[in-house]
Design a protein around this motif. Structure first.
Motif, PDB file in Angstrom:
ATOM      1  N   LEU A   1      -6.265 -38.126 -54.512  1.00  3.48           N
ATOM      2  CA  LEU A   1      -6.295 -38.027 -53.083  1.00  3.48           C
ATOM      3  C   LEU A   1      -7.523 -38.701 -52.554  1.00  3.48           C
TER       4      LEU A   1
ATOM      5  N   LEU B   1      -8.438 -31.630 -45.821  1.00  6.98           N
ATOM      6  CA  LEU B   1      -8.594 -32.949 -46.210  1.00  6.98           C
ATOM      7  C   LEU B   1      -7.333 -34.077 -45.746  1.00  6.98           C
TER       8      LEU B   1
ATOM      9  N   GLU C   1      -4.545 -37.055 -45.918  1.00  6.78           N
ATOM     10  CA  GLU C   1      -3.677 -37.467 -46.922  1.00  6.78           C
ATOM     11  C   GLU C   1      -2.530 -38.580 -45.788  1.00  6.78           C
TER      12      GLU C   1
ATOM     13  N   ARG D   1      -2.648 -33.198 -51.133  1.00  4.78           N
ATOM     14  CA  ARG D   1      -3.164 -32.104 -50.394  1.00  4.78           C
ATOM     15  C   ARG D   1      -2.350 -30.876 -50.417  1.00  4.78           C
TER      16      ARG D   1
END
Length: 373
Positions: free
Chosen positions: A106, A172, A174, A59
């Motif tokens: 990811l 996002l 992670e 990330r």
């Protein structure tokens, strides 16, 4: 993820940066050397960035990636000169390398943690469609922004939009850690693990070749404007035909994740459409070319999803970056082949000839994916 993809490709400078270089006084040879610097940078950093993504936080790498080209756009805007243009392409190539492989790793890993890995191809395809839409929007806005504020306005807007990708990346999820280096996970260990995946895991080597081939052949889209012009239409109609093909690419991305078991037959159909549309020499033939490029975009997402399904999380970005290296090699071969072929043939026959490799790839995909090379 869709916002990140859109912001990455919403570059108002993109349609006119070659003109900016020329108006600054650069020769065609100097401009070509800038493109070479761009390509070499991405190629050189592709694998190291994949290793970094497997050792550290993915990330955070994705958050750093947009800041690099933003700095490059700022250099172009406020210090226009050959050294600044070259530095900008180095930064742009580095940012692309940080993102390549890292984003796929990811996304797939986070989906797999929730048992939603089957959604990967659909999400990747839609993110690619978001990027294509961003290119269209940036192209449409470039002219009025240039007229209102010149290249400085384009550069400032491009840098500002790129920086918006930083918070988009940080949003996002992670789950693999907070960005600290994992104990015992050095670059050498990760590289050995990735190479072991390629050699020993069923389907990975074949998957790498398929992703590299499909993505690399996609370099032909750089010559679509030349194909459109060869149909005999006026200069004002060329962008409309290019837009038609771009719409096909967008549709292919939106349909990604559906009917993946039909990749072989559909790629064979796409090859036929590309050849027929290209040699027709008529504007209507560009509709067939649009269908072909849409299927190609759909197939890239399908092949990527199959590859991701066979890679371990610990070396996922590294192996995906190996596919990126292969993509660059195939693209260079395409560029060189087109340049050589253009000496004796026009765009139509060259595009028809480019359909032949897709037939080979279609044959490789036609048989069921049974987890073996």
């Amino acid at each position: 993820m869709y916002a990140y993809a859109f912001l990455d490709d919403f570059v108002l400078l993109y349609p006119v940066y070659a003109v900016l270089f020329a108006e600054t006084g650069l020769s065609p040879a100097e401009i070509s050397s800038l493109f070479a610097i761009w390509s070499v940078t991405g190629f050189a950093l592709e694998l190291p960035s994949g290793l970094w993504a497997d050792v550290y936080s993915r990330r955070r790498l994705l958050a750093a990636a947009p800041a690099l080209p933003a700095a490059g756009y700022a250099l172009w805007t406020f210090l226009p000169s050959y050294p600044s243009f070259a530095a900008g392409f180095v930064l742009w190539g580095a940012g692309s390398a940080l993102r390549s492989g890292t984003l796929q790793a990811l996304v797939y890993e986070e989906l797999s943690r929730t048992g939603a890995q089957d959604s990967y191809a659909r999400l990747i395809g839609r993110s690619q469609a978001a990027g294509t839409t961003a290119v269209l929007a940036a192209t449409a806005l470039a002219a009025p922004v240039l007229a209102a504020g010149g290249y400085r306005a384009l550069g400032v807007a491009s840098a500002a939009v790129a920086l918006l990708g930083v918070p988009a990346a940080l949003a996002l999820p992670e789950s693999r850690g907070a960005g600290r280096r994992e104990p015992g996970r050095g670059y050498g260990a990760v590289l050995r693990e990735g190479l072991g995946e390629v050699r020993g895991t069923p389907g990975v080597w074949r998957g790498l070749l398929l992703v590299a081939a499909l993505s690399g052949f996609d370099a032909m889209d750089e010559y679509v404007p030349l194909l459109a012009r060869s149909t005999g239409v006026g200069e004002a109609v060329v962008p409309v035909l290019v837009l038609l093909v771009t719409a096909g690419v967008t549709a292919g991305g939106l349909l990604a994740g559906r009917g993946q078991g039909r990749a072989g037959p559909l790629l064979a159909l796409a090859a036929g459409c590309l050849a027929a549309g290209a040699v027709s020499g008529r504007p209507a033939g560009m509709a067939l070319v649009a269908v072909a490029f849409g299927i190609f975009q759909w197939a890239i997402a399908a092949a990527d999803a199959r590859l991701q399904g066979r890679i371990a999380d610990g070396s996922r970005a590294t192996v995906t970056s190996m596919a990126g290296l292969g993509t660059e090699v195939v693209a260079v071969v395409i560029f060189a082949g087109y340049a050589a072929g253009s000496r004796w043939s026009g765009p139509g026959p060259l595009f028809a000839l480019a359909a032949a490799p897709y037939v080979v790839v279609a044959a490789a995909l036609w048989r069921p994916w049974r987890g073996r090379d």
